[in-house]
Design a protein around this motif. Structure first.
Motif, PDB file in Angstrom:
ATOM      1  N   SER A  79      43.385  78.818  38.560  1.00  0.00           N
ATOM      2  CA  SER A  79      42.032  78.331  38.819  1.00  0.00           C
ATOM      3  C   SER A  79      41.465  77.704  37.557  1.00  0.00           C
ATOM      4  O   SER A  79      41.645  78.229  36.454  1.00  0.00           O
TER       5      SER A  79
ATOM      6  N   ASN B 298      37.910  75.773  40.710  1.00  0.00           N
ATOM      7  CA  ASN B 298      38.818  75.113  41.650  1.00  0.00           C
ATOM      8  C   ASN B 298      40.202  75.749  41.552  1.00  0.00           C
ATOM      9  O   ASN B 298      40.712  75.988  40.455  1.00  0.00           O
ATOM     10  N   SER B 299      40.816  76.019  42.700  1.00  0.00           N
ATOM     11  CA  SER B 299      42.132  76.652  42.742  1.00  0.00           C
ATOM     12  C   SER B 299      43.214  75.614  42.994  1.00  0.00           C
ATOM     13  O   SER B 299      43.020  74.686  43.795  1.00  0.00           O
ATOM     14  N   PHE B 300      44.332  75.778  42.315  1.00  0.00           N
ATOM     15  CA  PHE B 300      45.443  74.841  42.432  1.00  0.00           C
ATOM     16  C   PHE B 300      46.738  75.607  42.653  1.00  0.00           C
ATOM     17  O   PHE B 300      46.867  76.771  42.262  1.00  0.00           O
TER      18      PHE B 300
ATOM     19  N   PHE C 298      51.843  69.319  42.847  1.00  0.00           N
ATOM     20  CA  PHE C 298      50.590  70.036  42.612  1.00  0.00           C
ATOM     21  C   PHE C 298      49.662  69.773  43.788  1.00  0.00           C
ATOM     22  O   PHE C 298      49.630  68.669  44.336  1.00  0.00           O
ATOM     23  N   ALA C 299      48.912  70.786  44.168  1.00  0.00           N
ATOM     24  CA  ALA C 299      47.982  70.643  45.285  1.00  0.00           C
ATOM     25  C   ALA C 299      46.750  71.494  45.024  1.00  0.00           C
ATOM     26  O   ALA C 299      46.844  72.596  44.476  1.00  0.00           O
ATOM     27  N   GLN C 300      45.586  70.946  45.431  1.00  0.00           N
ATOM     28  CA  GLN C 300      44.344  71.707  45.292  1.00  0.00           C
ATOM     29  C   GLN C 300      44.129  72.549  46.546  1.00  0.00           C
ATOM     30  O   GLN C 300      44.376  72.098  47.667  1.00  0.00           O
ATOM     31  N   LEU C 301      43.689  73.781  46.351  1.00  0.00           N
ATOM     32  CA  LEU C 301      43.480  74.716  47.451  1.00  0.00           C
ATOM     33  C   LEU C 301      41.993  74.787  47.792  1.00  0.00           C
ATOM     34  O   LEU C 301      41.129  74.709  46.918  1.00  0.00           O
ATOM     35  N   SER C 302      41.722  74.934  49.062  1.00  0.00           N
ATOM     36  CA  SER C 302      40.328  75.111  49.485  1.00  0.00           C
ATOM     37  C   SER C 302      39.843  76.521  49.168  1.00  0.00           C
ATOM     38  O   SER C 302      38.643  76.757  49.019  1.00  0.00           O
TER      39      SER C 302
ATOM     40  N   ARG D   1      49.894  79.945  41.129  1.00  0.00           N
ATOM     41  CA  ARG D   1      48.534  79.489  41.446  1.00  0.00           C
ATOM     42  C   ARG D   1      47.662  79.738  40.223  1.00  0.00           C
ATOM     43  O   ARG D   1      47.880  80.698  39.482  1.00  0.00           O
TER      44      ARG D   1
END
Length: 213
Positions: free
Chosen positions: A30, A34-36, A4-8, A28
């Motif tokens: 949100s 916050n988008s992941f 899992f990773a958070q997106l800018s 993906r």
């Protein structure tokens, strides 16, 4: 096998947040602005799991609800009901290969009966109304949007007959005196079905749902 990773930003490239040599982007989402991103080593496994769940969610209701309604009709004392029971049960004993070939022909985008009916219907509507509706020419088996639904409908069609026979058998075990008492109390057809048939059909319903699933 997942990461899992958070997106800018929702459109940020997956390669910037995960190792794309190891992980494939799965989805993906949100949460609170916050988008992941979710990555997995085996994307096909999760797609297969999703398709299986969707297939069950579509097929099980399509195989049970119509079967229950048909069984309620076939359980009546109308003439010729035994013949109709046999007709509804035929798809359940038909060979899977034969059924598949028939439905493959029906779903054919060029010469299939379903698309032919749609095209004819669109043509009639256009002639009567002048709306100029475009023929959708649905690719039932070759489009990712319709393939799963098409197979689910075919399987439901083949399963309804078997479930109908089970429901009829369950309904015939319900004492007729209960329906007579409900009629005396002023219960109509729907009230009898809801308050007498469904509760006493619960054991059969559990069996049908389990075997269909």
């Amino acid at each position: 096998s997942m990461t899992f990773a958070q997106l800018s930003s929702p459109t940020q490239l997956a390669a910037e947040v995960i190792d794309t040599k190891v992980y494939d982007e799965l989805l993906r989402f949100s949460v609170f602005g916050n988008s992941f991103l979710v990555g997995t080593q085996d994307k096909l496994f999760w797609l297969s799991l999703r398709n299986t769940l969707l297939f069950c969610l579509v097929t099980v209701p399509l195989s049970i609800i119509p079967a229950l309604l048909v069984a309620n009709i076939l359980n009546s004392k109308l003439p010729g009901m035994k013949v109709f029971r046999a007709i509804y049960f035929i798809p359940s004993v038909a060979a899977v290969v034969g059924v598949s070939l028939i439905w493959q022909w029906m779903y054919n985008a060029a010469v299939g009966w379903i698309n032919y009916s749609i095209t004819s219907g669109v043509g009639v509507v256009n002639q009567l109304t002048g709306l100029g509706i475009v023929d959708p020419q649905v690719r039932w088996l070759s489009s990712a949007d319709t393939a799963l639904l098409s197979i689910a409908v075919m399987v439901a069609w083949q399963t309804i007959g078997f479930n109908t026979v089970l429901f009829v058998a369950g309904m015939q075990t319900i004492p007729k005196v209960l329906y007579e008492a409900a009629t005396v109390d002023g219960a109509g057809t729907w009230a009898q079905f809801r308050n007498v048939t469904l509760p006493l059909l619960a054991p059969t319903m559990v069996f049908v749902i389990t075997t269909t699933l």
